[in-house]
Design a protein around this motif. Structure first.
Motif, PDB file in Angstrom:
ATOM      1  N   SER A  89     117.300  11.362 -29.355  1.00 56.57           N
ATOM      2  CA  SER A  89     117.165   9.879 -29.228  1.00 56.57           C
ATOM      3  C   SER A  89     117.990   9.174 -30.344  1.00 56.57           C
ATOM      4  CB  SER A  89     115.830   9.532 -28.908  1.00 56.57           C
ATOM      5  OG  SER A  89     115.133  10.071 -30.150  1.00 56.57           O
ATOM      6  N   ASP A  90     118.455   8.013 -30.151  1.00 60.87           N
ATOM      7  CA  ASP A  90     118.994   7.159 -31.129  1.00 60.87           C
ATOM      8  C   ASP A  90     118.569   5.679 -31.022  1.00 60.87           C
ATOM      9  OD1 ASP A  90     121.030   5.723 -29.645  1.00 60.87           O
ATOM     10  OD2 ASP A  90     121.683   7.556 -28.912  1.00 60.87           O
ATOM     11  N   ASP A  91     118.831   4.813 -32.054  1.00 58.48           N
ATOM     12  CA  ASP A  91     118.657   3.541 -31.932  1.00 58.48           C
ATOM     13  C   ASP A  91     119.937   2.753 -31.959  1.00 58.48           C
ATOM     14  OD1 ASP A  91     120.089   4.011 -34.429  1.00 58.48           O
ATOM     15  OD2 ASP A  91     118.675   2.889 -35.968  1.00 58.48           O
ATOM     16  N   GLY A  92     121.024   3.256 -31.270  1.00 59.00           N
ATOM     17  CA  GLY A  92     122.144   2.471 -30.961  1.00 59.00           C
ATOM     18  C   GLY A  92     122.064   1.628 -30.158  1.00 59.00           C
ATOM     19  N   CYS A  93     123.208   1.171 -29.559  1.00 54.58           N
ATOM     20  CA  CYS A  93     123.437   0.206 -28.693  1.00 54.58           C
ATOM     21  C   CYS A  93     122.913   0.168 -27.267  1.00 54.58           C
ATOM     22  CB  CYS A  93     124.639  -0.291 -28.608  1.00 54.58           C
ATOM     23  SG  CYS A  93     126.037   0.861 -27.907  1.00 54.58           S
ATOM     24  N   GLY A  94     122.595   1.651 -26.817  1.00 50.20           N
ATOM     25  CA  GLY A  94     121.995   1.974 -25.411  1.00 50.20           C
ATOM     26  C   GLY A  94     123.370   1.603 -24.523  1.00 50.20           C
ATOM     27  N   GLY A  95     123.065   1.899 -23.102  1.00 47.22           N
ATOM     28  CA  GLY A  95     123.557   1.727 -22.108  1.00 47.22           C
ATOM     29  C   GLY A  95     124.514   3.096 -21.654  1.00 47.22           C
ATOM     30  N   ALA A  96     123.884   4.396 -22.202  1.00 44.10           N
ATOM     31  CA  ALA A  96     124.565   5.339 -21.868  1.00 44.10           C
ATOM     32  C   ALA A  96     124.136   5.861 -20.534  1.00 44.10           C
ATOM     33  CB  ALA A  96     124.193   6.649 -22.639  1.00 44.10           C
ATOM     34  N   ARG A  97     125.087   6.357 -19.707  1.00 42.52           N
ATOM     35  CA  ARG A  97     124.650   6.875 -18.442  1.00 42.52           C
ATOM     36  C   ARG A  97     125.603   7.990 -17.750  1.00 42.52           C
ATOM     37  NH1 ARG A  97     127.969   2.303 -15.754  1.00 42.52           N
ATOM     38  NH2 ARG A  97     129.038   2.271 -15.730  1.00 42.52           N
ATOM     39  N   ILE A  98     124.943   8.714 -16.619  1.00 39.58           N
ATOM     40  CA  ILE A  98     126.052   9.755 -16.308  1.00 39.58           C
ATOM     41  C   ILE A  98     126.792   9.267 -14.992  1.00 39.58           C
ATOM     42  CG2 ILE A  98     125.796  11.992 -15.164  1.00 39.58           C
ATOM     43  CD1 ILE A  98     122.901  12.511 -16.151  1.00 39.58           C
ATOM     44  N   VAL A  99     128.163   9.374 -15.273  1.00 39.84           N
ATOM     45  CA  VAL A  99     128.827   8.870 -14.538  1.00 39.84           C
ATOM     46  C   VAL A  99     129.949  10.057 -14.094  1.00 39.84           C
ATOM     47  CG1 VAL A  99     128.832   6.432 -15.083  1.00 39.84           C
ATOM     48  CG2 VAL A  99     130.513   7.816 -16.200  1.00 39.84           C
ATOM     49  N   PRO A 100     130.483   9.948 -13.029  1.00 38.26           N
ATOM     50  CA  PRO A 100     131.439  10.995 -12.425  1.00 38.26           C
ATOM     51  C   PRO A 100     132.428  11.043 -13.444  1.00 38.26           C
ATOM     52  CG  PRO A 100     130.538   9.967 -10.449  1.00 38.26           C
ATOM     53  CD  PRO A 100     130.115   9.218 -11.759  1.00 38.26           C
ATOM     54  N   GLY A 101     133.063  12.207 -13.694  1.00 36.54           N
ATOM     55  CA  GLY A 101     134.128  12.403 -14.808  1.00 36.54           C
ATOM     56  C   GLY A 101     133.631  12.186 -16.138  1.00 36.54           C
ATOM     57  N   GLY A 102     132.513  11.546 -16.535  1.00 37.37           N
ATOM     58  CA  GLY A 102     132.306  11.257 -18.139  1.00 37.37           C
ATOM     59  C   GLY A 102     131.570  12.513 -18.536  1.00 37.37           C
ATOM     60  N   GLY A 103     131.564  12.458 -20.040  1.00 35.80           N
ATOM     61  CA  GLY A 103     131.174  13.457 -20.775  1.00 35.80           C
ATOM     62  C   GLY A 103     129.652  14.043 -20.350  1.00 35.80           C
ATOM     63  N   LEU A 104     128.671  13.091 -20.245  1.00 35.11           N
ATOM     64  CA  LEU A 104     127.417  13.566 -19.795  1.00 35.11           C
ATOM     65  C   LEU A 104     127.513  14.129 -18.503  1.00 35.11           C
ATOM     66  CD1 LEU A 104     125.360  10.422 -21.257  1.00 35.11           C
ATOM     67  CD2 LEU A 104     125.317  12.651 -22.013  1.00 35.11           C
TER      68      LEU A 104
END
Length: 137
Positions: A89-104
């Motif tokens: 977990s981090d205190d960054g800007c947020g907004g990460a999500r799992i999208v096709p072709g993405g790193g996650l």
């Protein structure tokens, strides 16, 4: 040639894992450009599961610093009834999500052969929480 290199690399473990996953995670945290608070239990894991968790942690730490603009990160490794749980977990800007072709999405697909899962949630005001679950049986 690329396929052969990928196959070879998939079987290699970082030397830091020779001392155990918790110490390897601490060493990985020390290499980050922002402070990382590590809380890692010593778990009895097979080598493949340990490698998978290590590389998942490495990718999550990279994402938090590179894309999330985090100023601090928390990494925990615990045991649950279902197996190992790695949370970054981090205190960054947020907004990460799992999208096709993405790193996650790529990380999630690399966990599937182990019976693992990846969940991403964004904090209430900011930040991201990534949870990796891998069975240990």
């Amino acid at each position: 040639v690329i396929a052969e290199v990928q196959t070879l690399a998939a079987g290699l473990a970082p030397a830091a894992l020779d001392r155990g996953l918790s110490l390897a995670l601490m060493a990985l945290a020390d290499q980050q450009p922002v402070p990382v608070d590590v809380r890692a239990s010593d778990l009895d894991l097979d080598p493949a599961t340990g490698r998978a968790l290590y590389f998942a942690a490495a990718e999550c730490l990279t994402n938090a610093t590179r894309h999330g603009s985090a100023s601090c990160i928390r990494l925990s490794l615990t045991a649950s009834e279902a197996g190992a749980v790695l949370t970054v977990s981090d205190d960054g800007c947020g907004g990460a999500r799992i999208v096709p072709g993405g790193g996650l999405a790529g990380l999630a697909s690399r966990l599937e052969p182990f019976g693992g899962s990846l969940a991403v949630s964004n904090g209430i005001s900011a930040g991201t929480v990534v949870t990796v679950r891998l069975p240990t049986d």
